[in-house]
Scaffold this active site. Structure first.
Site, PDB file in Angstrom:
ATOM      1  N   GLU A   1       0.843  -1.217   0.000  1.00 29.40           N
ATOM      2  CA  GLU A   1       0.000   0.000   0.000  1.00 29.40           C
ATOM      3  C   GLU A   1       0.865   1.248   0.000  1.00 29.40           C
ATOM      4  O   GLU A   1       0.906   1.980   0.985  1.00 29.40           O
ATOM      5  CB  GLU A   1      -0.854   0.040   1.278  1.00 29.40           C
ATOM      6  CG  GLU A   1      -1.873  -1.030   1.378  1.00 29.40           C
ATOM      7  CD  GLU A   1      -2.272  -1.273   2.839  1.00 29.40           C
ATOM      8  OE1 GLU A   1      -1.646  -0.705   3.749  1.00 29.40           O
ATOM      9  OE2 GLU A   1      -3.213  -2.044   3.046  1.00 29.40           O
TER      10      GLU A   1
ATOM     11  N   GLY B   1       1.868   5.023  -0.454  1.00 30.50           N
ATOM     12  CA  GLY B   1       1.153   6.303  -0.550  1.00 30.50           C
ATOM     13  C   GLY B   1       2.127   7.377  -0.999  1.00 30.50           C
ATOM     14  O   GLY B   1       2.132   7.834  -2.144  1.00 30.50           O
ATOM     15  N   ARG B   2       3.013   7.741  -0.064  1.00 36.90           N
ATOM     16  CA  ARG B   2       3.973   8.817  -0.305  1.00 36.90           C
ATOM     17  C   ARG B   2       4.767   8.613  -1.599  1.00 36.90           C
ATOM     18  O   ARG B   2       4.945   9.543  -2.377  1.00 36.90           O
ATOM     19  CB  ARG B   2       4.948   8.863   0.880  1.00 36.90           C
ATOM     20  CG  ARG B   2       5.885  10.054   0.875  1.00 36.90           C
ATOM     21  CD  ARG B   2       6.982   9.873   1.929  1.00 36.90           C
ATOM     22  NE  ARG B   2       6.497   9.401   3.203  1.00 36.90           N
ATOM     23  CZ  ARG B   2       6.154  10.191   4.230  1.00 36.90           C
ATOM     24  NH1 ARG B   2       6.266  11.490   4.129  1.00 36.90           N
ATOM     25  NH2 ARG B   2       5.706   9.673   5.356  1.00 36.90           N
TER      26      ARG B   2
ATOM     27  N   ARG C   1       3.947  19.442   7.792  1.00 36.73           N
ATOM     28  CA  ARG C   1       4.982  18.436   8.047  1.00 36.73           C
ATOM     29  C   ARG C   1       6.234  19.007   8.732  1.00 36.73           C
ATOM     30  O   ARG C   1       6.778  18.378   9.622  1.00 36.73           O
ATOM     31  CB  ARG C   1       5.360  17.708   6.752  1.00 36.73           C
ATOM     32  CG  ARG C   1       4.168  17.000   6.089  1.00 36.73           C
ATOM     33  CD  ARG C   1       4.579  16.000   5.030  1.00 36.73           C
ATOM     34  NE  ARG C   1       5.311  14.884   5.585  1.00 36.73           N
ATOM     35  CZ  ARG C   1       6.614  14.745   5.570  1.00 36.73           C
ATOM     36  NH1 ARG C   1       7.371  15.646   4.971  1.00 36.73           N
ATOM     37  NH2 ARG C   1       7.187  13.717   6.132  1.00 36.73           N
TER      38      ARG C   1
ATOM     39  N   TYR D   1       6.875  17.101  12.121  1.00 35.36           N
ATOM     40  CA  TYR D   1       7.953  16.103  12.125  1.00 35.36           C
ATOM     41  C   TYR D   1       9.339  16.723  11.936  1.00 35.36           C
ATOM     42  O   TYR D   1      10.310  15.983  11.785  1.00 35.36           O
ATOM     43  CB  TYR D   1       7.744  15.068  10.991  1.00 35.36           C
ATOM     44  CG  TYR D   1       6.317  14.650  10.770  1.00 35.36           C
ATOM     45  CD1 TYR D   1       5.633  13.929  11.748  1.00 35.36           C
ATOM     46  CD2 TYR D   1       5.654  14.942   9.584  1.00 35.36           C
ATOM     47  CE1 TYR D   1       4.324  13.541  11.549  1.00 35.36           C
ATOM     48  CE2 TYR D   1       4.345  14.555   9.371  1.00 35.36           C
ATOM     49  CZ  TYR D   1       3.681  13.858  10.361  1.00 35.36           C
ATOM     50  OH  TYR D   1       2.387  13.479  10.163  1.00 35.36           O
TER      51      TYR D   1
ATOM     52  N   CYS E   1      -0.520  32.928  12.692  1.00 31.02           N
ATOM     53  CA  CYS E   1      -0.159  33.672  13.897  1.00 31.02           C
ATOM     54  C   CYS E   1       0.584  32.786  14.875  1.00 31.02           C
ATOM     55  O   CYS E   1       0.137  32.579  16.001  1.00 31.02           O
ATOM     56  CB  CYS E   1      -1.415  34.231  14.534  1.00 31.02           C
ATOM     57  SG  CYS E   1      -2.266  35.312  13.409  1.00 31.02           S
ATOM     58  N   GLU E   2       1.691  32.220  14.443  1.00 34.06           N
ATOM     59  CA  GLU E   2       2.504  31.362  15.298  1.00 34.06           C
ATOM     60  C   GLU E   2       3.941  31.463  14.838  1.00 34.06           C
ATOM     61  O   GLU E   2       4.209  31.347  13.631  1.00 34.06           O
ATOM     62  CB  GLU E   2       2.115  29.891  15.131  1.00 34.06           C
ATOM     63  CG  GLU E   2       0.834  29.534  15.775  1.00 34.06           C
ATOM     64  CD  GLU E   2       0.766  28.049  16.106  1.00 34.06           C
ATOM     65  OE1 GLU E   2      -0.358  27.582  16.224  1.00 34.06           O
ATOM     66  OE2 GLU E   2       1.815  27.379  16.249  1.00 34.06           O
TER      67      GLU E   2
ATOM     68  N   TYR F   1       0.775  14.127   1.877  1.00 32.49           N
ATOM     69  CA  TYR F   1       0.504  14.593   3.239  1.00 32.49           C
ATOM     70  C   TYR F   1       0.620  16.108   3.377  1.00 32.49           C
ATOM     71  O   TYR F   1       0.990  16.616   4.432  1.00 32.49           O
ATOM     72  CB  TYR F   1       1.420  13.878   4.248  1.00 32.49           C
ATOM     73  CG  TYR F   1       1.283  12.368   4.187  1.00 32.49           C
ATOM     74  CD1 TYR F   1       0.113  11.750   4.617  1.00 32.49           C
ATOM     75  CD2 TYR F   1       2.303  11.563   3.665  1.00 32.49           C
ATOM     76  CE1 TYR F   1      -0.033  10.364   4.549  1.00 32.49           C
ATOM     77  CE2 TYR F   1       2.164  10.180   3.597  1.00 32.49           C
ATOM     78  CZ  TYR F   1       0.998   9.594   4.039  1.00 32.49           C
ATOM     79  OH  TYR F   1       0.853   8.224   3.966  1.00 32.49           O
TER      80      TYR F   1
HETATM   81  N1  LLP Z   1      -0.719   1.564   4.942  1.00 37.37           N
HETATM   82  C1  LLP Z   1      -0.986   1.913   6.214  1.00 37.37           C
HETATM   83  C2  LLP Z   1      -1.708   0.980   7.059  1.00 37.37           C
HETATM   84  C3  LLP Z   1      -0.587   3.162   6.710  1.00 37.37           C
HETATM   85  O1  LLP Z   1      -0.855   3.496   7.959  1.00 37.37           O
HETATM   86  C4  LLP Z   1       0.094   4.064   5.852  1.00 37.37           C
HETATM   87  C5  LLP Z   1       0.498   5.379   6.327  1.00 37.37           C
HETATM   88  C6  LLP Z   1       0.355   3.658   4.528  1.00 37.37           C
HETATM   89  C7  LLP Z   1      -0.065   2.408   4.114  1.00 37.37           C
HETATM   90  C8  LLP Z   1       1.066   4.546   3.545  1.00 37.37           C
HETATM   91  O2  LLP Z   1       2.348   4.841   3.943  1.00 37.37           O
HETATM   92  P1  LLP Z   1       3.331   5.665   2.956  1.00 37.37           P
HETATM   93  O3  LLP Z   1       3.669   4.792   1.791  1.00 37.37           O
HETATM   94  O4  LLP Z   1       2.618   6.879   2.551  1.00 37.37           O
HETATM   95  O5  LLP Z   1       4.507   5.957   3.824  1.00 37.37           O
HETATM   96  N2  LLP Z   1       1.534  12.185   7.852  1.00 37.37           N
HETATM   97  C9  LLP Z   1       2.809  11.486   7.836  1.00 37.37           C
HETATM   98  C10 LLP Z   1       2.680  10.089   7.296  1.00 37.37           C
HETATM   99  C11 LLP Z   1       1.662   9.245   8.027  1.00 37.37           C
HETATM  100  C12 LLP Z   1       1.542   7.885   7.431  1.00 37.37           C
HETATM  101  C13 LLP Z   1       0.394   7.147   8.014  1.00 37.37           C
HETATM  102  N3  LLP Z   1       0.187   5.845   7.478  1.00 37.37           N
HETATM  103  C14 LLP Z   1       3.819  12.307   7.039  1.00 37.37           C
HETATM  104  O6  LLP Z   1       3.470  13.369   6.531  1.00 37.37           O
HETATM  105  O7  LLP Z   1       4.987  11.933   6.940  1.00 37.37           O
END
Ligand code: LLP
Length: 440
Positions: free
Chosen positions: A296, A298-299, A336, A340, A367-368, A397
């Site tokens: 899965e 995403g990023r 981000r 982080y 305002c921060e 994200y």
């Molecule tokens: N599968 C599950 C169950 C997850 O919890 C996540 C991400 C992914 C897949 C996708 O992960 P990726 O390939 O995108 O790393 N907001 C944070 C990232 C939070 C990720 C949460 N879960 C950031 O901006 O770095």
């Protein structure tokens, strides 16, 4: 103009104050003879004029190429983790390119279904799925529900007692692997709100429950060790913990979640989706696993596909301390850095290959004092108020975690391809800000 040859030194990481390293840009990025950066054949300055700023600009060819790469690496069942960036156009694009979609809430499920993605291509996640979310997903016929807790197993049994539906499920296992990434995005360790621990025996108990239950069809095991993980070793370790177990039970599927890191700054490099896929699949095969291996990402699908365009509003020098350069967005379109401590680069689309000798701190309009986008940004010397400034690698994200803090309007999103831009998410309006208020 053709796909630009990056300037000397730009491809191999570049240097702190050299031109922007081109490996951080979307794949169709090209420099026109006038020095302007184009993406998808569109001049970024013209896009800023037409759609306003801040603006997310996504390279459609880049998005499609990453989706295809994921499908080639893992096969048809690979799902795009929609939390990274979701709107109707993105859901459709991922589906058109053969990916399923991972949805983590009823809200993401709703957007994916509204985009016309067939329910059986969806994987539902969540450590606290409500009865309503589970009911909706089961009735829609989602492809997989990834079960996260004993309470959820019971909830599924109760729902089954009412309607007899039998969803296909995966059990989310927490392998006890600590990926070296920011603690907020680390999920494979035992001390986690997610999933069933493997070392404690909870994961085995959950599998046994699901196997015996008439309320679900157990398809396999899922794990996700964290996000922005660069080291293949961590995935390897997690596979070593979980694979023998999946093999012994003869389960047909193992999903290794997402988590592949991407480069955000000139000094970072990351494995490609193809390299990641090969590492994962071979680790599974080495462990004797014959199950289908799913993932899965995403990023890694969306991060480098986009840049954000801002307009510079003020430049304030604090002598001998720093220069603050304020733009018209900030932590509301990219939280981000604040959350982080993430680093970004910045460049001027009007002079994409210009050296960047000047050190500034790019801040937003909130305002921060913490509203910092890039703490130590290298920018061209002649940067001035009114310039369009861009930050690359903002496709993941950013928009999905955008907020209305200080009643700042959430930016628009455009997809660009073949010289055409199409608005896929319009900019919020002042009227939108009043939309949810219930007048007396
Ligand atoms: N599968 C599950 C169950 C997850 O919890 C996540 C991400 C992914 C897949 C996708 O992960 P990726 O390939 O995108 O790393 N907001 C944070 C990232 C939070 C990720 C949460 N879960 C950031 O901006 O770095």
């Amino acid at each position: 103009m053709t796909a630009a040859e990056p300037p000397p030194g730009a491809r191999e990481g570049g240097s702190m104050n050299g031109p922007l390293p081109f490996h951080l840009l979307p794949q169709t990025a090209a420099v026109a003879p006038d020095g302007h950066l184009h993406i998808g054949g569109c001049d970024l300055l013209a896009l800023a004029e037409e759609y306003g700023t801040p603006l997310f600009v996504y390279d459609e060819a880049h998005l499609r190429a990453r989706c295809r790469e994921a499908v080639a690496a893992f096969g048809e069942g690979v799902a795009y983790a929609s939390k990274a960036f979701l709107c109707l156009a993105m859901a459709r694009l991922a589906h058109e390119e053969g990916m399923g979609l991972d949805v983590a809430t009823g809200g993401e499920l709703h957007v994916a279904l509204s985009a016309g993605v067939p329910a059986d291509r969806l994987v539902l996640h969540g450590n606290n799925k409500s009865t309503d979310e589970l009911r909706t997903a089961r009735h829609a016929g989602v492809g997989r529900i990834v079960v996260d807790s004993f309470d959820e197993l019971e909830r599924l049994a109760e729902l089954h007692a009412h309607d007899g539906l039998v969803p296909k499920v995966l059990i989310r296992a927490t392998p006890g692997v600590e990926a070296h990434t920011h603690e907020f995005v680390r999920t494979g360790q035992i001390d986690s709100k997610f999933g069933f621990g493997v070392p404690s025996g909870d994961a085995a108990r959950a599998v046994a429950y699901a196997q015996d239950s008439p309320a679900m069809e157990l398809m396999g095991v899922h794990m996700h060790i964290g996000s922005q993980v660069f080291v293949a070793d961590f995935f390897h370790q997690a596979v070593e913990v979980v694979a023998p177990w999946v093999r012994e039970m003869g389960l047909p599927e193992l999903s290794i979640g997402g988590g592949l890191g991407v480069a955000y700054t000139h000094d970072e490099t990351a494995p490609s989706i193809t390299e990641w896929g090969i590492a994962i699949v071979s680790a599974c095969r080495d462990a004797g696993l014959r199950a289908r291996v799913l993932a899965e990402p995403g990023r890694s699908i969306v991060a480098q596909a986009a840049v954000t365009l801002y307009r510079v509003g003020t430049i304030k020098e604090v002598p001998e301390v720093r220069t603050y350069l304020s733009v018209d967005g900030g932590m509301s379109d990219n939280p981000r850095p604040v959350l982080y401590g993430s680093g970004y680069e910045a460049f001027l689309p009007r002079a994409a290959t210009a050296p960047r000798p000047r050190l500034v701190t790019i801040v937003g309009k909130h305002c921060e004092s913490g509203d910092v986008l890039v703490r130590d940004a290298q920018v061209p010397d002649d940067i001035a108020v009114g310039d369009v400034l861009a930050t690359p690698v903002t496709g993941a994200y950013g928009h999905s975690m955008a907020s209305n803090y200080n009643k700042v309007l959430r930016p628009a999103v455009v997809f660009v391809a073949d010289g055409q831009a199409r608005l896929v998410v319009r900019r919020e309006t002042l009227e939108d800000l009043l939309h949810y208020d219930v007048a007396d």
